[in-house]
Write an enzyme that holds these catalytic residues in place. Structure first.
Site, PDB file in Angstrom:
ATOM      1  N   GLY B 128       0.817  -1.216   0.000  1.00  0.00           N
ATOM      2  CA  GLY B 128       0.000   0.000   0.000  1.00  0.00           C
ATOM      3  C   GLY B 128       0.848   1.262   0.000  1.00  0.00           C
ATOM      4  O   GLY B 128       1.076   1.870   1.043  1.00  0.00           O
ATOM      5  N   TYR B 129       1.345   1.607  -1.164  1.00  0.00           N
ATOM      6  CA  TYR B 129       2.175   2.811  -1.284  1.00  0.00           C
ATOM      7  C   TYR B 129       1.428   3.916  -2.028  1.00  0.00           C
ATOM      8  O   TYR B 129       1.140   4.967  -1.498  1.00  0.00           O
ATOM      9  CB  TYR B 129       3.459   2.482  -2.047  1.00  0.00           C
ATOM     10  CG  TYR B 129       4.592   1.948  -1.212  1.00  0.00           C
ATOM     11  CD1 TYR B 129       4.368   1.448   0.064  1.00  0.00           C
ATOM     12  CD2 TYR B 129       5.897   1.934  -1.693  1.00  0.00           C
ATOM     13  CE1 TYR B 129       5.402   0.945   0.830  1.00  0.00           C
ATOM     14  CE2 TYR B 129       6.939   1.447  -0.933  1.00  0.00           C
ATOM     15  CZ  TYR B 129       6.691   0.954   0.324  1.00  0.00           C
ATOM     16  OH  TYR B 129       7.719   0.472   1.070  1.00  0.00           O
ATOM     17  N   SER B 130       1.133   3.638  -3.322  1.00  0.00           N
ATOM     18  CA  SER B 130       0.523   4.669  -4.173  1.00  0.00           C
ATOM     19  C   SER B 130      -0.859   5.055  -3.672  1.00  0.00           C
ATOM     20  O   SER B 130      -1.559   4.242  -3.070  1.00  0.00           O
ATOM     21  CB  SER B 130       0.373   4.153  -5.602  1.00  0.00           C
ATOM     22  OG  SER B 130       1.618   3.856  -6.144  1.00  0.00           O
ATOM     23  N   GLU B 245      13.888  -3.023  -4.605  1.00  0.00           N
ATOM     24  CA  GLU B 245      12.851  -3.398  -5.555  1.00  0.00           C
ATOM     25  C   GLU B 245      13.296  -3.102  -6.989  1.00  0.00           C
ATOM     26  O   GLU B 245      13.078  -3.885  -7.893  1.00  0.00           O
ATOM     27  CB  GLU B 245      11.580  -2.608  -5.223  1.00  0.00           C
ATOM     28  CG  GLU B 245      10.394  -2.926  -6.126  1.00  0.00           C
ATOM     29  CD  GLU B 245       9.241  -1.944  -5.914  1.00  0.00           C
ATOM     30  OE1 GLU B 245       9.281  -1.183  -4.932  1.00  0.00           O
ATOM     31  OE2 GLU B 245       8.324  -1.947  -6.744  1.00  0.00           O
ATOM     32  N   ASN B 380       9.725   5.545 -14.758  1.00  0.00           N
ATOM     33  CA  ASN B 380      11.058   5.725 -15.350  1.00  0.00           C
ATOM     34  C   ASN B 380      11.457   7.197 -15.423  1.00  0.00           C
ATOM     35  O   ASN B 380      12.647   7.516 -15.393  1.00  0.00           O
ATOM     36  CB  ASN B 380      11.108   5.061 -16.725  1.00  0.00           C
ATOM     37  CG  ASN B 380      11.205   3.546 -16.622  1.00  0.00           C
ATOM     38  OD1 ASN B 380      10.916   2.981 -15.556  1.00  0.00           O
ATOM     39  ND2 ASN B 380      11.630   2.893 -17.683  1.00  0.00           N
ATOM     40  N   GLU B 381      10.476   8.080 -15.483  1.00  0.00           N
ATOM     41  CA  GLU B 381      10.784   9.510 -15.448  1.00  0.00           C
ATOM     42  C   GLU B 381      11.396   9.864 -14.085  1.00  0.00           C
ATOM     43  O   GLU B 381      12.377  10.618 -14.008  1.00  0.00           O
ATOM     44  CB  GLU B 381       9.517  10.341 -15.689  1.00  0.00           C
ATOM     45  CG  GLU B 381       8.994  10.308 -17.128  1.00  0.00           C
ATOM     46  CD  GLU B 381       8.245   9.017 -17.462  1.00  0.00           C
ATOM     47  OE1 GLU B 381       7.894   8.262 -16.530  1.00  0.00           O
ATOM     48  OE2 GLU B 381       8.030   8.758 -18.661  1.00  0.00           O
TER      49      GLU B 381
END
Lengths: 378, 394, 378, 394
Positions: B128-130, B245, B380-381
């Site tokens: 549960g991060y985003s 990760e 990736n940005e």
């Protein structure tokens, strides 16, 4: 030299654009895509009433007598709405073969039913092994009782599940990959000996594999000349390549404008995404990809209209660019939409999927580039 | 400089190969590749238990917590042997994500309570991060945990939570203070998915399947004992995990396997009498990719070697993430090119013998879901921003 | 498995690095590049004294007995300084052929003079028509008086203008492009019948076209076996491919760090260039290109050292990547330096030019990719 | 939509072809391609005078000032015929840059004084925009003009001034006020290169040649009558010119010629028995480029058509500049690939018959000097900023 459209063309374009905007909104489109047939026959009837189904056909059969520019304008707008009804399969492929190759009896008998929307058609050309080679045909048609008997299998037939009439390529002579010896046959989709397995593709359309077992066709239902079907189908497919590219251009326009709009409003790190210079430059690049692809679309349409000598090169070049620009544009659209871009709910992924299907129809970018190279450098 | 395998490495490789060849049978393979959670969830647990019983479930963990204690070479060999057989990776949320956080920053009680069941796959974890609206700006999270006695009361929502619908536990970043920089004031909580007030809303993804979710928290009560480390220090723990990760995300061995599959199909696919594998334009596309992958394999080995010699995986892991996911997507794209018309066939359609093709639906699923790889785990940005700052000093 | 260097290797690398930094600064390099011979023999003598010229040779001839790793480290550091002295031509090509293919008399007679710096050598392999094919040899060697008589022309001979000794590929049998029938001959560069036209290349080196008219070579001066020179020269060129790639890696490192440094200090629109996100992301990409190329360099060196079965593939892959990464990196370096990047005064353009020369030596990226494809997919 | 030529266009094409075929003789061709200014400067003037006498020196100018009054089709035909013969463009500084500014914004006296000698090539112009240290941030210029009676006293420096060493006049942007935004307070001056206080310092460029310069101004006195339009409004005049310059910069017809040269050499170049033009990887590289160029040709025609129908060349000209210069550089790069080893041969080295190759030095010169195309005229980065803002609204 000009890039203007006639008043009639502008009216046609605006009519399709208005219809797509008002009567083919996203929820409507989703519902159609999830329906069993992946299309809506009442919409199709409206297309007929608006005259769109008559565009490429001669006036003597009730057609509009339109040209490549008209078809381009219609397809571009249909692309913007991801319209699912089988315009390509029925009007441009099935109808195109009848229009370009049918004898006058066949034309008189079958074209009016396309125009009034009462007949859906399909062109069954692809086989398991044939990949992008139209000449790779194993389905056989052997003479029998003054007519022909067809045996074989066609796969991924666009609109194959819903079509009332089929045109099928079959081998009347020659070896598996010979261009000579292919003949096109017109037959009802429910003819004896036909079995259809239908399935849905990623772009929502329902296609079919069609098995033909001792299917009888009478000699009057040969479309074009015996053994010389290859040239006819190639000509129709070349036209279709331009039409598909126009559809792709409409899709790319949508992807670009939706992505710019999203980044203008979506904030991250306290700033609208569209303010990040790295993303700005990438969106400039997708804008330029779109404009370059559009230029080749115009080039190909002009070459076709003018019957220019570099027509074949122009069409292969167009398909190479549509492939390249398409991947570039939908790739950036998904990436810049972030997590939202990979949901089924958002339209972005669906535009991408339709572009991907277009990019594999009648040959992918590599296929067309190899053809371009062969014509130009050999 | 030496990349030859020592004799004991070769013996180890044989041992691994032997295990995989017998343990990964056709039955488990078929069940693992099902699209039905009722089939694949028990299959995953069963497969991971086989690894667990063999002692190989946690190559990255220290030996004292049940890890293998392998050096970089052995870990590389194990990965290569796994991936070359098309064996899926273990579900990462417990074993590769929260596990290392727990054994590094957790209390003894937490280690005892959680680590064994992660290793044995008896508890399924999710992440549960985003949060909706936050995107790559992870630290701007708004899910709030308010302390009430020995409990936190959690309110908010997490999004893009893979397999939340299957999970027993979720590890979460939550805001426990709004003072200071946004990275401060974040705590790291372990939350039981059976807690009252948790609601899982499915998200259908672009591959037309349900693996992602939104997880809502409405007055969910979490014991303070389930907080990792100190209050308001959660960002530090999470950051350590993120680098880890990203290293894992490169997926070189799996991309190699993907290329191999592409080669096999392209050798069978014929266009106008020429095998696709013999077409110059296809060869170029394939070798562009293979050459990048050959390079990435050594880039990864170089990073692993430097980690093994004591360096923490730093911003180099961002490079592995960027190149790894870009290459992975290119492999998936190439499979779509090989599948041609069949690329559009959805998983769960007609059987291959009816359809005329077996690559199509697989290629579709991998390609479509693969679009997420450049977005999640820090887009990736964001990785490029990290390298610009941390490596290039810009 | 490890990527560590031995203590000896670290010392060697540091010694070259220190020399380049202290004794081969930019002004020195410019002066040497503008000199008539495009090199400095006193520098060369220092190289000899520091032992660098002895690296690949066997100890019995006074060599260091070094391997691919040692050569890589030296070339990488020489690359960083754009060192002009003919290490490739003399030590790796001319010396490499003697080392790998010379009989013991030739080795004993000629290798010590390489090591002590008293003899410069060159390998004359290229002809007007041969492009990148080593086997395309029209220069003939006909048996004559117990020796051979050479006739033909070699072009773009590296160090051809200053060399004391040449090794020349010539055809002793077979047709123009046959691999069999090529023989390598050792001869003094001032032998009767040799005419040299020297000219300067963009990277500052002075090369020569060499015309051979009835040049006599005795049979004892055949390097390697009669008619089997192709395998020998191929083996030496494969080693040289790695060495050139190492030089390129040194150059790329310089280009990247100089560009980052420039954008960190140079302001535009009131902000350091390096703060513009679009430029940051591009510099991240050049950084990654460098790291990827470096990885393939390591891979090729390890494959060579280990005599791995994919050695040939690894080397072709390396050259493809050096070409790609090189163009990417010098392109961005020039662009991000703006107007300054296109001046002769700044070093950036000179680094770019050397990379371009490397990218064309022994085959460009396409050439090596075609070879890679042939080995891997056929 | 119609791209066929009308009969009068075909007649016009024949007329143009006939003129070029006779006027552009081998003597002028050889002298124009010399590397020696003492040779090429008179040759350029001579060639431009031939165009002038034919009435075709200024296709873009209105008829009243000596232009041709051609429509877009005729201009396209003229450009195509010119470029396909490898005939160089006219020197742009007078004819394509300051000329249009003078006839658009200049006084009647200025028009009378300057336009005829620009048309007749009797006066050679150069451009004073960029300054040392300013880069793409043109408006930050520091060269200062202080009014003293009927004169300005100019102090400062301009850089990257092509052919300043050959020029009679320079048009300059100078700062006449430091109030307001930096774009305000700039004036547009025409300065006689023979004025006391002007010093030209050569810059050797990456092609090892001298065409660029720094131009120093030390108390250079310029009559106020040589100011274009109003004081402090120079930026407006310059901007109008920049869009014009960028449209011209696309160079489609010249890139087509470049591709043709590449094709010719690649048909003669053989590698291991195969002509380079038959190598699949080379074909791919070439067709990637040709296809982009086919597109750009129509993109340019579309922009020209919209300009012809009354729209000012706007941000679309930025796209022509970006794509045009990128493609131009790729053509130049491909020529280098064809030249192989000989790409490194400097202009002025041995003659082709001695050397073994005639492409090398030409390819080198074009490639190297071509690096500037993405930098000058507003760098491609600046163009992307313009499109992002003006077209995409970001």
């Amino acid at each position: 030299m000009n890039f203007d459209f006639t008043e009639e063309q502008v009216m046609l374009r605006d009519s399709v654009a208005r219809y797509v905007q008002d009567d083919y909104d996203w929820d409507t489109r989703v519902a159609i895509a999830n329906s069993e047939t992946g299309m809506d026959l009442t919409k199709w009837q409206t297309f007929a009433e608006l005259g769109w189904l008559s565009i490429p056909f001669a006036e003597e059969h009730g057609g509009f007598g339109g040209g490549a520019v008209d078809v381009m304008l219609v397809m571009e707008e249909l692309g913007k709405g991801l319209v699912l009804e089988p315009y390509l399969a029925t009007v441009l492929l099935y109808g195109g073969l009848l229009h370009k190759g049918g004898n006058s009896e066949l034309q008189a008998a079958y074209i009016p039913a396309i125009i009034d929307g009462s007949c859906l058609g399909a062109f069954a050309y692809l086989e398991r092994q044939s990949r992008f080679e139209l000449a790779d045909v194993k389905t056989t048609a052997s003479a029998s009782d003054g007519g022909y008997m067809l045996n074989g299998e066609k796969v991924v037939v666009f609109n194959g599940a819903s079509a009332d009439q089929l045109i099928v390529s079959a081998r009347t002579s020659g070896e598996q990959s010979d261009e000579h010896g292919i003949t096109l046959f017109l037959l009802p989709a429910d003819a004896d000996g036909i079995e259809r397995v239908s399935y849905r593709m990623m772009d929502g359309q329902v296609v079919a594999n069609i098995v033909l077992k001792d299917v009888k066709v009478d000699a009057g239902h040969v479309v074009g000349e015996l053994d010389n079907g290859f040239a006819l189908m190639t000509a129709v497919v070349m036209d279709a390549n331009i039409a598909l590219s126009a559809e792709a251009i409409g899709i790319m326009a949508q992807l670009n404008s939706k992505t710019v709009e999203y980044t203008r409003t979506r904030e991250q790190f306290g700033v609208a995404l569209g303010k990040f210079q790295a993303l700005q430059h990438r969106m400039v690049d997708t804008f330029m990809s779109y404009e370059q692809a559009k230029s080749l679309l115009y080039r190909a349409v002009c070459a076709l209209t003018d019957d220019a000598e570099d027509e074949v090169q122009a069409i292969h070049a167009l398909r190479v660019m549509i492939d390249k620009a398409g991947k570039h544009i939908f790739g950036e659209a998904i990436q810049l939409h972030g997590g939202m871009g990979i949901t089924d709910e958002l339209d972005i992924g669906h535009y991408a999927k339709r572009l991907m299907m277009i990019n594999t129809t009648f040959g992918n970018g590599d296929y067309h580039q190899a053809k371009f190279n062969a014509v130009r450098y050999n | 400089m030496d990349t030859r395998f020592a004799p004991e490495d070769i013996a180890f490789r044989d041992e691994v190969a032997e295990f995989f060849d017998s343990a990964y049978d056709t039955d488990i393979e078929a069940r693992l590749s099902s699209f039905d959670a009722a089939v694949f969830k028990p299959a995953i647990i069963e497969w991971q238990k086989r690894l667990y019983e063999r002692g190989w479930i946690a190559p990255g963990w220290p030996k004292e917590y049940g890890g293998t204690g392998w050096d970089a070479t052995k870990a590389f060999i194990f990965e290569s042997e796994r991936a070359s057989r098309g064996i899926p990776e273990v579900i990462p949320f417990g074993l590769k994500m929260v596990g290392p956080v727990i054994y590094t920053f957790g209390s003894d009680e937490q280690k005892e309570r959680f680590l064994p069941r992660i290793l044995s796959s008896d508890e399924w974890w999710c992440q549960g991060y985003s949060e909706p609206g936050a995107g790559s700006d992870l630290a701007s999270l708004k899910t709030r945990a308010v302390r009430e006695g020995d409990e936190y009361v959690v309110n908010g929502a997490k999004i893009w939570t893979t397999y939340a619908q299957l999970a027993d536990w979720i590890f979460c970043l939550v805001r426990t203070s709004s003072e200071g920089k946004k990275q401060e004031g974040i705590s790291f909580l372990l939350i039981d998915m059976k807690s009252p007030g948790i609601k899982v809303n499915p998200i259908v993804s672009i591959d037309a399947k349900h693996s992602l979710n939104e997880v809502e928290f409405n007055d969910v009560r979490v014991p303070v004992a389930n907080r990792i480390g100190e209050e308001n220090r959660g960002w530090t723990y999470a950051k350590a995990l993120l680098a880890h990760e990203r290293t894992a995300i490169a997926g070189v061995a799996d991309s190699k396997r993907g290329v191999e599959v592409v080669r096999q199909y392209a050798s069978a696919e014929v266009n106008g009498g020429t095998r696709l594998i013999d077409e110059p334009l296809f060869q170029k596309r394939l070798s562009d990719l293979e050459i990048e992958l050959m390079a990435l394999e050594f880039t990864e080995l170089r990073v692993l070697a430097s980690v093994a010699s004591g360096d923490a995986p730093g911003a180099e892991s961002s490079m592995l993430k960027i190149k790894g996911t870009e290459i992975q997507q290119q492999v998936q794209e190439l499979a779509m090119e090989v599948a041609a018309y069949y690329q559009g066939v959805l998983p769960g359609g007609p059987e291959p013998d009816v359809l005329g093709n077996s690559l199509g639906p697989k290629a579709f699923k991998n390609y479509m879901y693969g679009r997420a790889a450049t977005i999640y785990g820090g887009s990736n940005e964001v990785q490029r921003n990290i390298i610009a700052k941390a490596v290039l000093g810009l």
